[in-house]
Every structure is written in structure tokens, then in C-alpha cells.
Design a protein around this motif. Structure first.
Motif, PDB file in Angstrom:
ATOM      1  N   GLN A 272      36.077  39.839  32.617  1.00  0.00           N
ATOM      2  CA  GLN A 272      37.054  39.275  31.567  1.00  0.00           C
ATOM      3  C   GLN A 272      38.191  38.826  32.116  1.00  0.00           C
ATOM      4  N   GLU A 273      38.921  39.900  32.845  1.00  0.00           N
ATOM      5  CA  GLU A 273      40.168  39.339  33.249  1.00  0.00           C
ATOM      6  C   GLU A 273      40.130  38.238  34.416  1.00  0.00           C
ATOM      7  N   ARG A 274      39.088  38.228  35.098  1.00  0.00           N
ATOM      8  CA  ARG A 274      38.864  37.141  36.094  1.00  0.00           C
ATOM      9  C   ARG A 274      38.744  35.772  35.513  1.00  0.00           C
ATOM     10  N   LEU A 275      37.846  35.803  34.493  1.00  0.00           N
ATOM     11  CA  LEU A 275      37.521  34.643  34.067  1.00  0.00           C
ATOM     12  C   LEU A 275      38.802  34.152  33.092  1.00  0.00           C
ATOM     13  N   ALA A 276      39.599  35.013  32.446  1.00  0.00           N
ATOM     14  CA  ALA A 276      40.522  34.438  31.555  1.00  0.00           C
ATOM     15  C   ALA A 276      41.702  34.025  32.596  1.00  0.00           C
ATOM     16  N   ALA A 277      41.978  34.515  33.624  1.00  0.00           N
ATOM     17  CA  ALA A 277      43.036  34.036  34.399  1.00  0.00           C
ATOM     18  C   ALA A 277      42.504  32.855  34.897  1.00  0.00           C
ATOM     19  N   GLY A 278      41.394  32.574  35.434  1.00  0.00           N
ATOM     20  CA  GLY A 278      41.159  31.155  35.883  1.00  0.00           C
ATOM     21  C   GLY A 278      40.728  29.982  34.949  1.00  0.00           C
ATOM     22  N   GLN A 279      40.432  30.358  33.757  1.00  0.00           N
ATOM     23  CA  GLN A 279      40.491  29.343  32.529  1.00  0.00           C
ATOM     24  C   GLN A 279      41.808  28.995  31.961  1.00  0.00           C
ATOM     25  N   HIS A 280      43.062  29.439  32.521  1.00  0.00           N
ATOM     26  CA  HIS A 280      44.221  29.241  31.985  1.00  0.00           C
ATOM     27  C   HIS A 280      44.599  27.693  32.182  1.00  0.00           C
TER      28      HIS A 280
ATOM     29  N   THR B  76      31.691  49.284  31.456  1.00  0.00           N
ATOM     30  CA  THR B  76      32.949  48.975  30.762  1.00  0.00           C
ATOM     31  C   THR B  76      34.025  48.265  31.794  1.00  0.00           C
ATOM     32  N   SER B  77      33.848  48.894  33.026  1.00  0.00           N
ATOM     33  CA  SER B  77      34.912  48.494  33.990  1.00  0.00           C
ATOM     34  C   SER B  77      34.540  47.114  34.658  1.00  0.00           C
ATOM     35  N   LEU B  78      33.199  46.677  34.580  1.00  0.00           N
ATOM     36  CA  LEU B  78      32.788  45.617  35.056  1.00  0.00           C
ATOM     37  C   LEU B  78      32.955  44.505  33.940  1.00  0.00           C
ATOM     38  N   ILE B  79      32.773  44.845  33.011  1.00  0.00           N
ATOM     39  CA  ILE B  79      33.188  43.953  31.850  1.00  0.00           C
ATOM     40  C   ILE B  79      34.536  43.671  31.814  1.00  0.00           C
ATOM     41  N   PHE B  80      35.464  44.614  32.072  1.00  0.00           N
ATOM     42  CA  PHE B  80      36.864  44.302  32.076  1.00  0.00           C
ATOM     43  C   PHE B  80      37.347  43.460  33.197  1.00  0.00           C
ATOM     44  N   ARG B  81      36.709  43.824  34.250  1.00  0.00           N
ATOM     45  CA  ARG B  81      37.303  43.109  35.455  1.00  0.00           C
ATOM     46  C   ARG B  81      36.799  41.584  35.357  1.00  0.00           C
TER      47      ARG B  81
ATOM     48  N   ASP C 106      30.091  34.418  37.692  1.00  0.00           N
ATOM     49  CA  ASP C 106      30.782  35.668  36.951  1.00  0.00           C
ATOM     50  C   ASP C 106      30.439  35.864  35.396  1.00  0.00           C
ATOM     51  N   LEU C 107      30.527  34.305  34.787  1.00  0.00           N
ATOM     52  CA  LEU C 107      30.041  34.262  33.509  1.00  0.00           C
ATOM     53  C   LEU C 107      28.601  34.674  33.210  1.00  0.00           C
ATOM     54  N   ARG C 108      27.696  34.253  34.074  1.00  0.00           N
ATOM     55  CA  ARG C 108      26.321  34.925  33.697  1.00  0.00           C
ATOM     56  C   ARG C 108      26.311  36.275  33.721  1.00  0.00           C
ATOM     57  N   CYS C 109      26.965  36.917  34.838  1.00  0.00           N
ATOM     58  CA  CYS C 109      27.226  38.496  34.925  1.00  0.00           C
ATOM     59  C   CYS C 109      27.499  39.089  33.718  1.00  0.00           C
ATOM     60  N   LEU C 110      28.675  38.644  33.247  1.00  0.00           N
ATOM     61  CA  LEU C 110      29.324  38.875  31.915  1.00  0.00           C
ATOM     62  C   LEU C 110      28.464  39.054  30.827  1.00  0.00           C
ATOM     63  N   LEU C 111      27.646  38.025  30.631  1.00  0.00           N
ATOM     64  CA  LEU C 111      26.870  37.662  29.601  1.00  0.00           C
ATOM     65  C   LEU C 111      25.801  38.851  29.605  1.00  0.00           C
ATOM     66  N   ALA C 112      25.294  38.982  30.811  1.00  0.00           N
ATOM     67  CA  ALA C 112      24.227  39.876  30.940  1.00  0.00           C
ATOM     68  C   ALA C 112      24.632  41.204  30.796  1.00  0.00           C
ATOM     69  N   LEU C 113      25.770  41.616  30.939  1.00  0.00           N
ATOM     70  CA  LEU C 113      26.210  42.780  30.746  1.00  0.00           C
ATOM     71  C   LEU C 113      26.378  43.251  29.155  1.00  0.00           C
ATOM     72  N   ARG C 114      26.968  42.221  28.448  1.00  0.00           N
ATOM     73  CA  ARG C 114      27.005  42.372  27.018  1.00  0.00           C
ATOM     74  C   ARG C 114      25.745  42.196  26.116  1.00  0.00           C
ATOM     75  N   SER C 115      24.685  41.362  26.745  1.00  0.00           N
ATOM     76  CA  SER C 115      23.495  41.195  26.012  1.00  0.00           C
ATOM     77  C   SER C 115      22.504  42.251  26.478  1.00  0.00           C
ATOM     78  N   GLY C 116      22.636  42.765  27.675  1.00  0.00           N
ATOM     79  CA  GLY C 116      21.741  43.481  28.096  1.00  0.00           C
ATOM     80  C   GLY C 116      20.355  42.881  28.542  1.00  0.00           C
ATOM     81  N   THR C 117      20.329  41.535  28.955  1.00  0.00           N
ATOM     82  CA  THR C 117      19.202  40.944  29.659  1.00  0.00           C
ATOM     83  C   THR C 117      19.580  39.785  30.695  1.00  0.00           C
ATOM     84  N   THR C 118      18.717  39.797  31.457  1.00  0.00           N
ATOM     85  CA  THR C 118      19.163  38.866  32.529  1.00  0.00           C
ATOM     86  C   THR C 118      18.576  37.411  32.391  1.00  0.00           C
ATOM     87  N   VAL C 119      17.809  37.229  31.444  1.00  0.00           N
ATOM     88  CA  VAL C 119      17.401  35.694  30.975  1.00  0.00           C
ATOM     89  C   VAL C 119      18.179  35.402  29.746  1.00  0.00           C
TER      90      VAL C 119
END
Length: 736
Positions: free
Chosen positions: A509-517, A502-507, A413-426
Motif C-alpha cells: 500500500q505504501e509503495r503504490l500510494a507513493a508511486g501514484q502521486h 499485514t506487513s505485506l499489505i502495508f508495504r 504489486d497491485l495484483r499482489c495486494l489484491l490477492a492478499l486482500r481477497s484471498g484468491t490469485t484469480v
């Protein structure tokens, strides 16, 4: 040394050796000689006294100079305008160009400004560099209280790229150096020796004291400074040649294009006229007196990245709140010891146009923003790939229900989130950063990346740095959920990329924020470890949080997470005891199977009237459905109780302590890398950079590429003492 000709009437006669007193007739160079390239001809000498102004005019690389202008009150504006090259030195403050029309520098003049600090310290450092590079120089007092000009002449014209790299590298180590004139060959100019200063006084020779020797060092034919010496200077001060204006785009590299047409200099693309809160506050709020120029540069850079044009920027001058906000630097000018004076409208717009051109050129070197057309073209494929990866991962929940499953899914999930933010898969992602973002340990994240690579979710790539580089792979037949997500084309129009992203990033982010508590920290409570509910309970809470609009029962949670119902019930029981989750019985509103009434609506008869019976306002089928559901427990999350639950378990602050520990490890590693670089560096020559005293107690923690060197602690055997170094760093990093 070549002979120097001092009489324009007897051009072929050599002059006696330098240092001997002699008299030469009046000297007036012809206009053709002034406009031509330098000839090595020395101007007027009068009993061993050199007229340096005539010398600079005769060797001017251009047929124009820059002359200061008057204000309405008679003071100097410090605004230099281009004027034709005169035969006699002007009485007003003026400056000589350093480069010719081909952007090749004849002189390099290091301007040390006393307004920036103590110029004597920087002057000593600069002269040491020049002497070690084998360069000759001339030092002059600029005319201000403590300003200095260090003139270095080259026998052959220097490329602007080399001069700019030397200037930028020197400016990082010399706080008083004004290096802008060396980075701008078109308008870079300096007042020559003997020229008047706007505050009174003139630029005077300081070193060497003999005027004839200084004149020889200022003449290209007799200075003795080959181009190789300037290359040595760049190596001494660690100057890396400035790269051309190349923007590294998200998927490939292209040369940056700055369009300059009737709309002025701008970046290609459609302008985005909507300003975010930060840019709007920057535009309308008055900056601090010490940050007036920085505020203007920041604003213009932001507008350039939004693809604004010059007419759009110029219209900002029409409103007073903008002129008193970030545009204050363009609308006013200052002189030493005086208040800001308001410029005329024409002067302010000319100054703003110059600043806009510079900021557009700088913005062309920055990464692409989300407003760019190239971003829209490349981000669409990234969004499609992330959607497929997430659908394939959701289609095989049993894969993430294993002992290492929560860590593997969090890493994906973290890799997917960073890919959406940066615009690259590497992506380059170090394990410590991944651990802090997911709530797991660094070793756990390292092993998770390896398992995802074995399962073809990620592919390792070569990396030149300490961070691991992996590529997010598309879905293939080897993935467990391939058959459920691989589908054919559709006749409909897909939703816009922006909304999906936007919806993917929000989902995510919410999932990672809940799991890192902290409440979901791994492990049982022991004498040295405060255990939390565990990451498996965190996965169940993530599903409850994502479906917060509708409670879930045990069966639905088992389907989404891949756990057995008894496992889900065990984790829910612990979460209910801490009020992290609560039970919700759905007995109030139900749909009606008979009349198809929606939840919350009353049942109706076939004729459409509201059903009213004796003591009953619902159909029997609806009452039966409510009775069945009342026996099935449903659960919903309580996000507001996570902190209290973590404190009750004694695991509050686990993430903060982990972040502090990782910060110490990163700084310790950086310190040792710096020590190794120093050990392998050649010790012969000059030690560059800011040096610290051996008894200095403060350690500067910074991420700058070059920083003050501090000796690494060593034991009696001379080896590095890592425990002592770690203890020193821990004392200087504040506890949370």
C-alpha cells in the motif's frame, strides 16, 4: 368450470351458475374437512352474499391460524400468535396461512402498505402484470386508510422458491409492497376478506364486485390459474429464481451450513468477541427514527459473520445502552401514529431471536470474512505465493529499470495486494481501476498486463465481463530471480500468517500510494500537458520511503532499483530541488570497529571504562570511518512536500482529472450497453421498469443492475451520437 357445492348436507348436488341469486342453508364445515386440503367447497351464501371468512377457514392450508394479541392497555400489539383453526371466525384480528406445512403456497397475496407510499400507482402496475400473465385476481381493501390486498389463487400449490423470486422482483419495482410474508412460507399469513383490522374496520372486497365471482376466483378448483401462468408472471417482472443458501467461498464452492444446536442458529467457526469501532458505535448509539430496523439488521449480520452464538447475542440485552442502541427495534414496537412502546423482556427476547435467525441465514450467503477458518486455511498459500513473487521481483531490479519497467512493477504489486486482500490469485481487474490505483494510464496498464503475461508473472483467464481476468502465477525457473528465492525447507517455525500478511499489505500500500502521486506524473511539461518527475523518479522515491529508517546512498539506490548511479543522481537532483528528497550526511553516530560500540554509544577501553583522552573520546578506527562516510552523500524522503512539489510543477490534480475522465467513459459505456439491450429486446409486450419522460433532464448515474432507461442521443441519420452523450454526462459529474 367445475360445479361448486354449497351445501354440506347435499354435497353431491351442484349449485346453480354463479351470478344467480339463491339461498343455502347454514353451513358449518366439519373439523376433518377444515384440517384437510382444499376441496373447492364454497361456504355460507346468504342471498348472493358470500361469507369470505368461512370460505378462507374452510380452505386453510393448515390446521392453525395466527391471532393478534392484546397489550396491557387493551390495544393490539400487532404480534400474531399461532392458534388452532376455529370453526367460526374469531372476533379478534387474525390471519390465514398462505402455504401448507410442505411450504407450498395455495395463495399469493400482494400486500400494498400505504405507509410506504401511494398504493394506487403500484396497484395499477401490479394488475397490469397479472392481466398480461393471464392470471385472475381479487382486490380487497386491507382495512387501513389506503392499504390493498391482491389475492391470486393457484390451481396447484406453488413452490416457495418461485413465489419468493416473484415477491423479491416485484418489491424492487413496487415500493409499497410488503413482500416479507411471501418469502417466509412457515409464518407468512394475511388477514382474509372480512377479518377485522387492529385500528378498526375490516378487510372489504373491492374487485370484482360480485361476491360469487370473487369466491370462485379464490377457490383453487375454479380460479383458472395454472402454474404456467405464474412462470409467465416471473418473466414479465424479470424475476430470477432465488438461489439456495450457497456461499461462494474463496477457492471452491460449498453449500452454506447454518448450525442450529443448543447455542441457537449460527455459522460454523470460532467466535470473535473483539468488536471493531464501527460495530461498537452501532451497538451503543441510538439510531435515527427512520433507521431503527436497519441498524438492528446491520448489527446482527456483523455479529453473525463474527461467528457469534445466540447466548452471546442475548446477553447484550442485559445492558441498557445496548437496548437503547442498535437493539432498540427488538425492545420496542410501534403502531401507526403513536410513539414507541416498550415490550416486555420476554417479548423483546423472542423478537430478537426471530431477527437473529433471519440475519444468520442472510450472513450465510455472504462471502467469507478474515475471521473464518476457511480463510485461514487458504490465505496461507496466498501469502507464501506473494512473498515468493515479491522476492523474485526484487532479485531482478534491472527488469523494472526499463522504459516500461515502472508500469510493469506497479501492475504486479497491485495484483499482489489484491490477492492478499481477497484471498484468491484469480482476479477480475479492469484497466481503469488499475490505472487509478497505480498512477498510470489505462492503455499503459493494458500493455503492462500483456508484458507480465509474456514473462510468466500472470496468466490470462477467460472472463465473462468487461474486466480482464488474470491469475498470479507461482515462481518457476523461467523467472529471472528464481535461483535467488527457490530455497529448501527450514527447521524453524514460520511466522504467523496474520503478521506476514499485514506487513505485506502495508508495504504494498505504501509503495503504490507513493508511486501514484501527482508529482510523479509521466512526461515533460508542454502547452497542453503538465509534466511531473516521471515514474522512474517515483521508483527511486519508493525505495527511499520503504527504507525511511535509514538513509540510502547512490550505490544502494542503484542496487535496489537497477538504475545506473548517474541516472539515480539525475533524478535525486530534481527531487532535491523540489524538496521531495533531502541529503543526510551520516557523521554523528557510527559503530566502532575497535570496541564494537553501537551507534550513539561512547568508545570503551579493554577494561570496560569510557575512553577519555585529550580532546578525543573515540578510537582512531571510528574516526576514520566517520571521515569516509562524511564524503558519501545519503538521501532520505520528505513525504510532506509531495503536494507542494506537484503544485510547483503544475501537475497537481492529474489523478483527479483522470478519475473524472474514466468515470465519464464508464458511464458512457454503460449507457450505450443499456441502449443496445433495449434495441435488441422484443418490443411486443409490456415495457417493464421505471419509465422516464422524454423531456426529463436529469440522468440517474447508478451502478444498479436495473435502472430507469433514458434515450440515448442520436444524430439525424439515427445513429448513436456518442459525443453528445459524453457531453451530457460530463455536465452531470461534478468537477473535483
Amino acid at each position: 368450470m367445475l360445479p361448486i357445492v354449497a351445501d354440506s348436507c347435499d354435497v353431491g348436488q351442484p349449485v346453480p351458475a354463479l351470478g344467480v341469486s339463491y339461498r343455502v342453508r347454514s353451513y358449518s364445515p366439519p373439523s376433518a374437512q377444515i384440517a384437510n386440503t382444499y376441496t373447492g367447497v364454497l361456504p355460507l351464501f346468504e342471498i348472493a352474499q358470500v361469507d369470505f371468512q368461512a370460505l378462507f377457514l374452510s380452505m386453510s392450508p393448515r390446521d392453525s391460524i395466527r391471532v393478534d394479541t392484546h397489550a396491557s392497555d387493551g390495544t393490539w400489539l400487532h404480534s400474531y400468535k399461532s392458534r388452532p383453526l376455529p370453526k367460526a371466525p374469531p372476533a379478534d384480528p387474525y390471519a390465514i396461512h398462505l402455504a401448507d406445512r410442505f411450504d407450498r403456497f395455495r395463495w399469493i397475496c400482494f400486500d400494498l402498505d400505504d405507509k410506504r407510499g401511494d398504493t394506487l400507482v403500484d396497484l395499477a402496475t401490479l394488475l397490469r402484470w397479472l392481466e398480461e400473465a393471464g392470471l385472475t385476481y381479487v382486490v380487497a381493501a386491507s382495512g387501513s386508510a389506503g392499504g390493498r390486498h391482491v389475492w391470486v389463487t393457484s390451481t396447484t400449490p406453488l413452490d416457495a422458491l418461485l413465489v419468493a423470486s416473484i415477491a423479491k422482483a416485484a418489491a424492487k419495482r413496487l415500493p409499497t409492497l410488503d413482500h416479507g410474508l411471501l418469502c417466509n412460507p412457515s409464518t407468512g399469513a394475511v388477514r382474509p376478506i372480512g377479518a377485522p383490522h387492529r385500528d378498526g374496520g375490516r378487510s372489504q372486497l373491492q374487485m370484482p364486485l360480485e361476491g360469487e365471482q370473487a369466491a370462485a376466483l379464490l377457490t383453487p378448483a375454479t380460479c383458472g390459474n395454472p402454474s404456467d401462468a405464474f412462470v409467465r408472471l416471473s418473466l414479465i417482472i424479470d424475476a430470477v429464481p432465488t438461489p439456495p443458501n450457497v456461499r461462494v467461498r474463496l477457492m471452491h464452492e460449498h453449500q452454506a451450513q447454518v448450525i442450529d444446536d443448543e447455542l441457537g442458529p449460527r455459522l460454523p467457526g470460532t467466535p470473535n468477541t473483539t468488536l471493531d469501532d464501527e460495530t461498537y458505535k452501532l451497538l451503543t448509539r441510538r439510531p435515527a427514527d427512520s433507521q431503527v430496523s436497519e441498524a438492528l439488521a446491520s448489527l446482527l449480520t456483523k455479529l453473525a459473520l463474527r461467528r457469534w452464538t445466540w447466548p452471546m447475542v442475548e446477553r447484550l440485552m442485559n445492558e441498557r445502552r445496548h437496548r437503547e442502541g442498535a437493539l432498540l427495534h427488538a425492545c420496542t414496537s410501534t403502531r401507526r401514529g403513536t410513539l414507541r412502546t416498550v415490550l416486555t423482556d420476554t417479548q423483546a427476547r423472542e423478537k430478537l431471536a426471530r431477527q437473529w435467525e433471519r440475519c444468520v441465514a442472510y450472513a450465510a450467503t455472504l462471502p467469507l470474512t478474515e475471521d473464518s477458518a476457511e480463510w485461514t486455511e487458504t490465505i496461507g498459500g496466498i501469502v507464501d505465493l506473494v512473498e515468493q513473487v515479491q522476492q523474485a521481483a526484487d532479485a531482478c531490479p534491472e527488469r523494472w529499470a526499463t522504459e516500461s519497467g515502472p508500469a510493469d512493477r506497479a501492475a504486479l504489486d497491485l495484483r499482489c495486494l489484491l490477492a492478499l486482500r481477497s484471498g484468491t490469485t484469480v482476479l477480475n481487474l479492469d484497466v481503469r481501476r488499475a490505472a487509478l490505483a497505480t498512477g498510470h494510464g489505462r492503455s499503459t496498464m493494458h500493455r503492462a498486463q500483456g508484458r507480465l503475461s509474456l514473462d510468466s508473472w500472470l496468466a490470462p483467464r477467460t472472463s465473462d465481463g468487461p474486466a480482464g481476468t488474470h491469475e498470479l502465477l507461482p515462481i518457476t525457473a523461467s523467472h529471472p530471480g528464481f535461483t535467488l528465492v527457490a530455497r529448501g525447507g527450514t527447521q524453524g517455525t514460520p511466522p504467523p500468517v496474520g503478521g506476514r500478511r499485514t506487513s505485506l499489505i502495508f508495504r504494498l500500500q505504501e509503495r503504490l500510494a507513493a508511486g501514484q502521486h501527482d508529482v510523479f506524473a509521466y512526461g515533460r511539461a508542454t502547452g497542453t500537458h503538465c509534466g511531473g518527475l516521471g515514474h522512474h523518479a517515483g521508483r527511486i522515491y519508493q525505495q527511499l520511503n520503504e527504507k525511511a529508517e535509514r538513509p540510502l546512498n547512490l550505490t544502494e539506490l542503484g542496487q535496489h532499483t537497477g538504475y545506473q548511479p548517474r541516472t539515480v543522481a539525475r533524478h535525486l537532483a530534481r527531487m532535491r530541488n523540489l524538496m521531495v528528497a533531502t541529503r543526510a550526511v551520516m557523521t554523528v553516530h557510527h559503530e566502532c570497529p575497535t570496541c564494537e560500540a553501537a551507534p550513539g554509544e561512547r568508545c570503551r577501553t579493554a577494561a570496560g571504562t569510557v575512553l577519555k583522552r585529550r580532546g578525543a573520546d573515540q578510537h582512531a578506527a571510528r574516526q576514520t570511518l566517520a571521515a569516509e562516510r562524511s564524503g558519501t552523500p545519503y538521501y532520505r524522503p520528505r513525504p510532506g512536500s509531495l503536494v507542494a512539489a506537484a503544485k510547483a510543477l503544475g501537475c497537481f490534480g492529474v489523478t483527479a482529472s483522470r478519475a473524472r475522465r474514466y468515470a465519464v467513459e464508464i458511464e458512457l459505456y454503460r449507457w450505450w450497453q443499456q441502449e443496445e439491450a433495449w434495441m435488441h429486446a422484443p418490443k411486443a409486450g409490456v415495457r417493464t421498469g421505471v419509465q422516464t419522460h422524454e423531456d426529463q433532464a436529469a440522468l440517474i448515474l447508478t451502478t444498479l443492475p436495473r435502472q430507469p432507461r433514458r434515450r440515448y442521443p442520436r444524430g439525424a441519420d439515427g445513429r448513436g451520437n456518442h459525443q453528445t452523450a459524453k457531453a451530457r454526462i460530463e455536465r452531470r459529474i461534478a468537477t473535483a
